[in-house]
Design an enzyme around this catalytic site. Structure first.
Site, PDB file in Angstrom:
ATOM      1  N   ASP A   1       0.497  -1.073   0.039  1.00 30.88           N
ATOM      2  CA  ASP A   1      -0.251   0.095   0.304  1.00 30.88           C
ATOM      3  C   ASP A   1       0.813   1.685  -0.035  1.00 30.88           C
ATOM      4  O   ASP A   1       1.925   1.376   1.010  1.00 30.88           O
ATOM      5  CB  ASP A   1      -0.893   0.143   1.114  1.00 30.88           C
ATOM      6  CG  ASP A   1      -1.983   0.999   1.366  1.00 30.88           C
ATOM      7  OD1 ASP A   1      -2.390   0.621   0.124  1.00 30.88           O
ATOM      8  OD2 ASP A   1      -1.188   1.897   2.510  1.00 30.88           O
TER       9      ASP A   1
ATOM     10  N   THR B   1      -3.106   5.432  -3.958  1.00 32.94           N
ATOM     11  CA  THR B   1      -2.020   6.344  -4.182  1.00 32.94           C
ATOM     12  C   THR B   1      -0.851   5.620  -4.935  1.00 32.94           C
ATOM     13  O   THR B   1       0.226   6.974  -5.029  1.00 32.94           O
ATOM     14  CB  THR B   1      -2.030   6.011  -2.378  1.00 32.94           C
ATOM     15  OG1 THR B   1      -1.855   4.794  -2.172  1.00 32.94           O
ATOM     16  CG2 THR B   1      -2.959   6.702  -1.917  1.00 32.94           C
ATOM     17  N   THR B   2      -0.098   4.208  -4.978  1.00 27.42           N
ATOM     18  CA  THR B   2       0.706   4.415  -5.469  1.00 27.42           C
ATOM     19  C   THR B   2       1.200   5.362  -6.747  1.00 27.42           C
ATOM     20  O   THR B   2       1.664   4.987  -7.631  1.00 27.42           O
ATOM     21  CB  THR B   2       1.030   3.317  -5.661  1.00 27.42           C
ATOM     22  OG1 THR B   2       1.063   2.567  -4.287  1.00 27.42           O
ATOM     23  CG2 THR B   2       2.303   1.930  -6.626  1.00 27.42           C
TER      24      THR B   2
ATOM     25  N   ASP C   1      -9.177   0.281   1.346  1.00 27.31           N
ATOM     26  CA  ASP C   1      -9.024   1.150   0.295  1.00 27.31           C
ATOM     27  C   ASP C   1      -9.506   0.520  -0.730  1.00 27.31           C
ATOM     28  O   ASP C   1     -11.134   1.195  -1.785  1.00 27.31           O
ATOM     29  CB  ASP C   1      -7.915   0.285  -0.640  1.00 27.31           C
ATOM     30  CG  ASP C   1      -6.985   1.418  -0.564  1.00 27.31           C
ATOM     31  OD1 ASP C   1      -6.426   2.016   0.511  1.00 27.31           O
ATOM     32  OD2 ASP C   1      -5.650   0.260  -0.860  1.00 27.31           O
TER      33      ASP C   1
END
Length: 560
Positions: free
Chosen positions: A61, A94-95, A386
């Site tokens: 994550d 997010t990545t 998520d």
């Protein structure tokens, strides 16, 4: 003053300006993006993060990795904020957002070397970002809030590549049910979905409780373990005799007076319990303490009591059972009671907890997550968070996009066409923006062990032919229609990633002077001196001014 130099800063201060400052900040941002890049996609790898005390986190994550790395470099922290904003606003992607930000800086660095001014780049990037959001609006697919199948696919996509993937079908259904349950006229607050982690059992044995699990036990052994069709009272005060607000002294001259004092206290406590019984309560949750004598009277009446319940638990119980939290017994009446079909003390993972369930139209629910080890359960929890975020966003916006890198390829093609209509050197910035967006499908291919060039060529070819939903299947290497395969994600995941990444990149590019107080010389340093954090590469592209090796401003080695 003649030729005397004018000293403005202290001897310990350091200043890096011009191209050196830009290079230093760009390198810091790129390093952050590279740190998480290999975690992207269904075949992304995990990171093991070990702190100085030996604590271990295993995850892929993006925002969790960046938090645990404890980055201190100010420019690098701007990229970390991209991940944090993405997490807060959407819950997933997010990545992707961080990788795009890093690639925007990389593309900008090449243009800066060609003497394109940073302000020109910033203007071009902003124009490209606005055009990209317009294109995403055009290609978005509308989704009905009642379409359970699509919502489940969205939840499942968010878990792909994470620790919960082996049980994603079961978990995706639980997530959709949980998010729908807590939705009300005020919107959807996923804080009302409480996650309880239980070490032991398979992840597929996770379950959704339509109600609340309180991490407490009943206060007296003689109280019943179970109450059916229970009326629930919620008090945020205490079931104790009130103390005087000022210091008081009672002088007792004989034993009878003492006994009268004790009898009166006991009578007060009994009256409190009788008040609870008279309104029809079968269970009472108290935010503070319960006197031993009050516990005795409650047990006599067969009322289950729980003390020192958290404010958050009382709030969830109120939403779940339909009751109201009152400050004292005197304020309690029948209208304040909540209802639950079952209130029971049960064993879960070796701990005794109170289950308040079988509630009609519960607006606060509990997800019980199981896993073989603590690390597995923690990673499943991150995947669930998520997943809940993307389902919430989809219900709010009602629009999704195909996954597998399809939106990025479509955007890149549209932006290259748009660049022709942009005058001046900003055109180069728009083209660089288009190239930067392709980093996500390219990385998906690389992390899956595929040839990234072949994959990009095939993706571009299909999108040129009008296949807007064509994306990369990381498992087979084929380019397929992602919408047909059910691989979709909310539109806001992409729009938020583009907005945040663009703003962070522009802010970093516009910095041409770094003035730091104190001695910042030195190179690679571990953040906790434990030797377990990631060191930064030496050099860093000519940082200058004692800021070499990204050790300046706390160092990126000292940053991570």
């Amino acid at each position: 003053m003649g030729n005397q130099p004018l000293i403005v800063m202290s001897d310990d201060s350091q200043r890096t300006s011009g191209r050196d400052a830009q290079s230093m900040n760009i390198s810091a941002g790129k390093a952050v993006a590279e740190a998480v890049r290999t975690t992207l996609g269904p075949k992304g790898m995990d990171k093991m993060l070990v702190d100085s005390s030996g604590g271990v986190v295993v995850t892929n994550d993006g925002v969790t990795i960046l938090k645990e790395m404890d980055i201190e470099h100010p420019a690098a922290n701007m990229i970390v904020e991209v991940a944090q904003t993405q997490e807060d606003e959407v819950g997933d992607g997010t990545t992707s957002a961080v990788v795009v930000a890093g690639e925007l800086l990389k593309q900008a660095e090449e243009l800066l070397d060609q003497d394109i001014h940073a302000t020109t780049l910033a203007q071009g990037y902003r124009q490209a970002a606005e055009r990209a959001k317009e294109v995403l609006d055009d290609i978005a697919i509308e989704v009905d809030a009642d379409d359970t199948e699509v919502l489940t696919q969205i939840a499942s996509t968010a878990m792909t590549g994470k620790g919960a993937e082996n049980a994603r079908d079961v978990l995706a259904e639980l997530v959709v049910d949980a998010v729908r349950a807590v939705a009300d006229e005020d919107g959807i607050d996923t804080e009302n979905v409480k996650v309880e982690k239980v070490v032991g059992g398979a992840t597929s044995e996770s379950e959704l409780i339509e109600g609340v699990i309180v991490d407490k036990e009943r206060v007296h052994d003689n109280m019943p373990y179970f109450a059916e069709d229970a009326n629930v009272a919620l008090l945020d005060g205490a079931l104790e005799v009130k103390e005087t607000e000022i210091d008081a002294e009672v002088n007792v001259t004989d034993p009878d007076q003492l006994q009268q004092f004790l009898d009166q206290e006991e009578q007060q406590l009994e009256e409190m319990v009788q008040q609870i019984k008279s309104v029809g309560a079968d269970v009472v949750f108290v935010g503070s303490g319960i006197d031993d004598m009050a516990q005795h009277f409650l047990a006599q009446e067969g009322i289950i009591a729980v003390r020192r319940a958290k404010d958050s638990d009382l709030s969830r119980l109120a939403r779940s059972t339909g009751g109201s939290v009152v400050s004292s017994v005197d304020d309690l009446d029948e209208d304040d009671l909540g209802y639950a079909g079952s209130v029971a003390q049960k064993d879960i993972g070796g701990d005794q907890r109170i289950f308040v369930e079988d509630v009609e139209d519960a607006k606060s629910v509990t997800l019980v997550l199981r896993g073989g080890t603590e690390h597995v359960v923690d990673e499943v929890e991150r995947a669930i968070e998520d997943s809940m975020g993307v389902v919430r966003v989809t219900l709010e916006d009602g629009e999704v996009l195909p996954g597998g890198g399809a939106p990025e390829i479509e955007l890149a093609l549209a932006l290259r066409d748009f660049a022709d209509s942009v005058g001046g050197r900003e055109q180069l910035a728009v083209e660089a923006f288009a190239d930067a967006l392709e980093v996500n499908p390219r990385t998906l291919a690389e992390n899956a062990g595929l040839d990234s060039i072949d994959s990009l060529v095939e993706l571009r070819s299909q999108h040129d032919g009008g296949a807007q939903g064509a994306g990369l299947d990381a498992y087979t290497g084929d380019v397929i229609d992602m919408e047909e395969e059910g691989v979709v994600e909310p539109r806001r995941v992409k729009t938020q990633a583009i907005e945040s990444a663009t703003e962070a990149a522009v802010m970093i590019l516009r910095i041409d002077d770094v003035i730091a107080a104190g001695d910042l010389s030195g190179g690679q340093v571990d953040a906790d001196d434990g030797g377990d954090d990631m060191d930064m590469p030496p050099g860093g592209g000519g940082m200058g001014g004692g800021m070499g090796g990204m050790g300046g401003m706390g160092g990126m080695g000292g940053a991570m």
